[in-house]
Design an enzyme around this catalytic site. Structure first.
Site, PDB file in Angstrom:
ATOM      1  CG  LEU A 168      -1.988  -1.053   1.304  1.00 62.30           C
ATOM      2  CD1 LEU A 168      -2.615  -1.084   2.684  1.00 62.30           C
ATOM      3  CD2 LEU A 168      -3.050  -0.782   0.259  1.00 62.30           C
ATOM      4  N   GLY A 217      10.359   5.647   5.427  1.00 60.07           N
ATOM      5  CA  GLY A 217      11.618   5.376   6.106  1.00 60.07           C
ATOM      6  C   GLY A 217      11.491   4.348   7.203  1.00 60.07           C
ATOM      7  CB  SER A 232       6.849  -1.545   3.009  1.00 56.42           C
ATOM      8  OG  SER A 232       8.078  -1.083   2.516  1.00 56.42           O
ATOM      9  CB  VAL A 233       1.783   0.057   4.760  1.00 54.11           C
ATOM     10  CG1 VAL A 233       0.444  -0.355   5.342  1.00 54.11           C
ATOM     11  CG2 VAL A 233       2.470   1.048   5.671  1.00 54.11           C
ATOM     12  CG  ASP A 281       6.905  11.646   9.415  1.00 52.73           C
ATOM     13  OD1 ASP A 281       7.116  12.653   8.707  1.00 52.73           O
ATOM     14  OD2 ASP A 281       7.031  10.485   9.007  1.00 52.73           O
TER      15      ASP A 281
END
Ligand SMILES: *[C@@H]1O[C@H](CO)[C@@H](O)[C@H](O)[C@H]1NC(C)=O
Ligand SMILES: *[C@@H]1O[C@H](CO)[C@@H](O)[C@H](O)[C@H]1NC(C)=O
Ligand SMILES: *[C@@H]1O[C@H](CO)[C@@H](O)[C@H](O)[C@H]1NC(C)=O
Ligand SMILES: *[C@@H]1O[C@H](CO)[C@@H](O)[C@H](O)[C@H]1NC(C)=O
Ligand SMILES: *[C@@H]1O[C@H](CO)[C@@H](O)[C@H](O)[C@H]1NC(C)=O
Ligand SMILES: *[C@@H]1O[C@H](CO)[C@@H](O)[C@H](O)[C@H]1NC(C)=O
Ligand SMILES: *[C@@H]1O[C@H](CO)[C@@H](O)[C@H](O)[C@H]1NC(C)=O
Ligand SMILES: *[C@@H]1O[C@H](CO)[C@@H](O)[C@H](O)[C@H]1NC(C)=O
Ligand SMILES: *[C@@H]1O[C@H](CO)[C@@H](O)[C@H](O)[C@H]1NC(C)=O
Ligand SMILES: *[C@@H]1O[C@H](CO)[C@@H](O)[C@H](O)[C@H]1NC(C)=O
Ligand SMILES: *[C@@H]1O[C@H](CO)[C@@H](O)[C@H](O)[C@H]1NC(C)=O
Length: 825
Positions: free
Chosen positions: A499, A503, A506-507, A614
């Site tokens: 998806l 940094g 990952s999703v 963030d």
């Protein structure tokens, strides 16, 4: 005594004031062989930038005078170089800086040289020593000789000025390093220094007592120091590393030569960069490292203990007192502490009972003198008690660590800090009787909390047992499910549907056995231990709010660390804002309000304030109804130190970072406010803040908004053209207004997230925002904008093989984050 001193000093102070007033207006910039600098005589560089002469640091109570160089125009006398730093003189009018046998020497009141340029003799004649506009004091033979015989730039004290070098000449073995002053009133060589790695790499070290390194810049790679990622955000300084002709050094210049700037090895043990703000007549801290004051090695001296964010920052451990309270008052702690009561074992005839050990809980331990295996903590204690030179011990997992001599570099920590230990400190028995009540209280608290803890644990245990049965094989912690890696592998079809990424990992999209759709984040390089990871994750798991993404579970098997979240069918905000899809104004406004609510909850309603660090469109997810959910909160604590490194180097983050991230001050919730403001501008424009337009020029959208607001221009002209003018003008104005307030340079000027919610909801009115200082700089100098876009920052590196320079960088706004403010930075 005191009165006599006072009377004595008065004429002296008067004399100084008078001499200052009667400064000759046309001072020379140099002295020749038969001239002398004495008393109040000074010389001034031709452009009147720097002045050289005798000065007296600190208050008028000191009789110590030095030859030094300071800024001529900076109202706060700021000394950048000192000749006789370790050999002060007491009467400038009876002392003289003059030529003698081809050298410039400083003679004290007894006409004895206390300082000299120390060059091998050269013919007398046209020798001349000149103070230059760059702050360099140079000795030349004749006006046309290009090479100086001697220059102050080769012998810096604590300040590195633009144009001078810091490094070493391998032929002469000469090095240029910075050594901090002892304290703000004594320029003598202090304990902290900054120098190039003596082993020959391109890294800089900050050292304690020239032996113990406590900070490193990391080697110079790709035009920046590898461990100073915030350098990428620097838009002021042009650093270069040069290796040539048997010498290696760093030098720097200012992109804007009219900015007054200095790099100092500070008395605090931190390296700091300052720029002078003429408008407020003060030095502005631009960057500093180490970030945390307590990371400075042995800051508090022997038996001193450092506590971050406390005032004073240093204290003596129990049973000790400052050796010199005079120095401690000047914030010079390195002298450390001394024992109040002698140990019984040191007395020839022991009296008052045997020594005992006092527990100092939650400490960062000093370096032990010895470590050995023992059976239990009693053995460790008696081992230490037997030997009078053993003054402290610490026991953990059958290892006994003992200390003798001075205890250096102790820090008070909080129970959740990694590596926190208990230290047992040897004290005379009488120290205990005098603090019996305290100890009793401590024991009471310990016993009390132990009982509470036991109850809580028992209840938890029962709950967990029940949950375990409910979970059908899966372990459940609180409301979180602990998944097995294999399960998640199956759920995501071996991580096949990605998806997004970033940094931190990952999703992937996945589907659980009960066919709930989830998003699985595979974390990269989590440095936390197993226990702490679980603690942090369960903290994140307890945070639930309609505008925060919900954590459902996690997996932790060795280095495999994954987080399982609710899946958001509409993806992240960036896809809707910046691409072909059009988000109507009403939805945008609702997303702005919802995001603010989520952040206000994180900042103010959680047990521990959580700074997201963030905030950017990529981290705002949208559910089926376009209700915003803030994602990725709590990661700062999960990643620990690694977090700010990843964040500041990650693509797509820099434009949202607050200036605190480079200046080195602690990161608070206001850093999120800044990033949120940066994002609001993008709600308005539907474009990235720093996009390059077709004709190649770069427009910095926040500047445009701030200008339009201050000139009361047509605010609708700022609106995303995709909306074709369909927007509520009042809301548009409100959004622009809030955005400008959010990106103020001073954290205190930025509103809190809950105020923002109130403003956007119309409950609170807000004034016209002042123009942020950093945006003013952008208006003036468009060349800086080149460094702002990420694509151009890599292409701007200078490929010269000998000289590499950081032309990279971005704007004043940079920044990143952390969680609870105690853990900030
Ligand atoms: C230095 O002394 C010489 C001779 O003693 C003299 O000619 C010269 O003018 C002097 N220079 C200055 C700057 O006073
Ligand atoms: C001058 O310096 C010498 C050598 O450091 C020292 O012995 C002497 O006491 C000093 N004179 C005065 C008046 O301070
Ligand atoms: C000058 O050099 C001599 C010997 O080379 C040395 O002993 C002395 O400390 C030096 N003085 C200064 C002020 O550097
Ligand atoms: C220094 O250079 C200038 C110009 O080049 C020249 O006029 C002058 O005579 C030179 N002075 C000396 C002492 O060489
Ligand atoms: C290094 O030292 C040598 C010897 O003094 C000198 O000749 C050389 O110019 C120095 N290098 C630099 C770059 O200053
Ligand atoms: C520097 O060199 C020494 C001796 O070769 C070595 O013991 C030390 O670990 C080195 N330091 C670093 C930081 O590489
Ligand atoms: C610094 O090191 C020197 C020896 O290198 C030592 O004599 C001195 O005691 C040290 N200073 C402190 C404050 O420990
Ligand atoms: C940065 O410094 C290098 C080396 O001194 C120089 O070549 C370069 O032109 C400078 N860049 C800017 C933008 O000033
Ligand atoms: C560099 O050092 C080496 C060995 O010390 C010497 O042979 C060489 O001539 C030096 N080079 C320069 C350019 O000074
Ligand atoms: C006591 O401890 C010191 C320091 O650890 C050690 O040098 C000494 O040998 C010990 N003395 C005895 C009798 O164990
Ligand atoms: C350089 O800095 C000065 C003083 O801060 C400022 O007035 C000037 O506009 C700046 N110039 C550029 C090109 O940024």
């Amino acid at each position: 005594m005191e009165t006599r001193d006072g009377v004595w000093l008065m004429p002296c102070a008067l004399f100084l004031i008078l001499s200052f007033v009667s400064q000759p207006s046309m001072a020379a910039d140099s002295i020749s062989v038969n001239e002398t600098i004495s008393g109040d005589k000074t010389i001034v560089s031709s452009g009147e930038v720097f002045r050289l002469g005798f000065f007296r640091p600190g208050k008028a109570t000191s009789s110590k005078h030095y030859i030094g160089i300071w800024y001529n125009k900076v109202s706060d006398q700021t000394v950048v170089w000192v000749a006789n730093r370790d050999a002060p003189i007491s009467d400038p009018s009876a002392s003289a800086l003059k030529f003698s046998n081809g050298n410039l020497v400083l003679l004290n009141e007894s006409r004895i040289p206390v300082w000299s340029t120390n060059i091998s003799s050269t013919p007398l004649g046209s020798l001349r020593a000149t103070i230059q506009d760059d702050g360099n004091f140079v000795l030349k033979n004749g006006p046309n000789s290009s090479k100086p015989l001697w220059q102050s730039f080769d012998f810096p004290t604590d300040t590195w000025l633009p144009g001078s070098k810091l490094g070493r000449n391998d032929t002469t073995k000469q090095t240029q390093s910075l050594t901090a002053w002892k304290n703000p009133e004594d320029p003598g060589s202090g304990l902290f220094s900054l120098e190039l790695d003596p082993n020959g790499t391109s890294a800089y070290f900050i050292m304690w007592n020239r032996t113990r390194q406590y900070w490193s810049s990391g080697p110079w790679v790709d035009n920046m120091f590898s461990l100073v990622p915030e350098m990428r955000l620097n838009y002021l300084y042009n650093f270069s590393f040069v290796t040539a002709n048997n010498e290696s050094y760093f030098t720097y210049s200012m992109y804007n030569a009219s900015v007054i700037s200095r790099f100092v090895m500070d008395v605090s043990g931190q390296a700091k960069q300052f720029t002078w703000l003429e408008s407020s007549k003060q030095w502005n801290l631009f960057w500093g490292q180490p970030r945390q004051q307590c990371e400075v090695y042995a800051l508090c001296g022997a038996f001193g203990s450092c506590t971050e964010n406390s005032s004073p920052i240093c204290s003596c451990v129990t049973g000790f007192e400052p050796k010199s309270s005079l120095e401690w008052d000047l914030k010079e702690y390195s002298g450390g502490c001394r024992r109040k009561t002698k140990l019984a074992c040191e007395n020839p005839v022991p009296s008052g009972g045997a020594d005992r050990f006092l527990l100092e809980p939650y400490m960062k331990l000093p370096d032990p003198s010895q470590s050995m295996a023992v059976a239990n903590d009693r053995d460790c204690e008696s081992l230490c008690l037997r030997n009078c030179s053993c003054i402290a011990y610490s026991y953990k997992d059958r290892r006994c660590e003992i200390w003798s001599g001075d205890l250096l570099d102790m820090r008070k920590q909080s129970p959740s800090d990694p590596g926190t230990r208990s230290l047992y400190l040897r004290l005379a028995a009488s120290e205990f009787s005098s603090r019996k009540r305290n100890t009793g209280m401590i024991i009471g608290i310990v016993v009390g909390s132990a009982a509470v803890l036991a109850t809580v644990l028992a209840v938890l245990f029962l709950l967990l047992r029940r949950r375990r049965i409910v979970g059908k094989g899966k372990t459940v912690e609180g409301s979180l499910v602990a998944f097995e890696y294999r399960d998640l592998q199956n759920a995501t079809k071996n991580f096949s549907h990605k998806l997004g990424g970033g940094g931190f990992g990952s999703v992937f999209k996945g589907s659980l056995a009960d066919s709930t759709i989830v998003a699985v984040k595979k974390l990269e390089s989590v440095s936390q231990g197993e226990k702490q990871f679980r603690t942090e994750v369960s903290t994140i798991g307890t945070i639930q709010h309609v505008n925060l993404i919900r954590l459902r579970g996690f997996c932790s098997e060795g280095s495999k660390k994954l987080l399982v979240y609710d899946y958001m069918p509409n993806g992240s905000l960036d896809a809707h804002l910046f691409h072909d899809k059009v988000l109507d104004w009403k939805t945008r406004y609702q997303i702005a309000v919802g995001t603010a609510r989520g952040l206000a909850y994180l900042h103010e309603k959680c047990r521990e304030c959580i700074v997201h660090c963030d905030i950017k469109p990529e981290n705002i997810l949208l559910d089926a109804q376009f209700c915003p959910k803030v994602a990725d909160f709590g990661l700062a604590k999960l990643f620990g130190r690694e977090f700010s490194r990843v964040l500041t180097t990650m693509r797509g983050t820099r434009g949202y970072l607050a200036p605190e991230w480079i200046s080195g001050v602690a990161i608070t919730a206001k850093a999120d406010v800044f990033s949120y403001g940066m994002m609001l501008f993008e709600f308005v424009s539907g474009r990235r803040n720093s996009e390059q337009s077709e004709d190649g020029t770069i427009k910095f959208f926040p500047s445009l908004v701030a200008n339009t607001m201050s000139e009361e221009g047509d605010i609708r002209s700022l609106l995303d053209s995709k909306l074709q003018g369909n927007a509520d003008v009042e809301e548009l104005k409100k959004l622009c207004n809030v955005a400008c307030w959010c990106i103020q340079d001073e954290e205190v000027q930025r509103p809190s997230m809950s105020n923002i919610v109130q403003i956007l909801e119309g409950v609170l009115e807000v004034n016209k925002p002042p123009m942020p200082r950093s945006l003013l700089a952008f208006n003036d100098s468009h060349e800086h904008l080149v460094f702002f876009t990420e694509s151009s920052s890599s292409s701007s590196s200078n490929q010269n093989s000998k000289t590499s320079s950081t032309t990279s960088s971005s704007q004043a706004k940079s920044s990143t984050s952390t969680t609870s403010s105690s853990n900030a930075a």
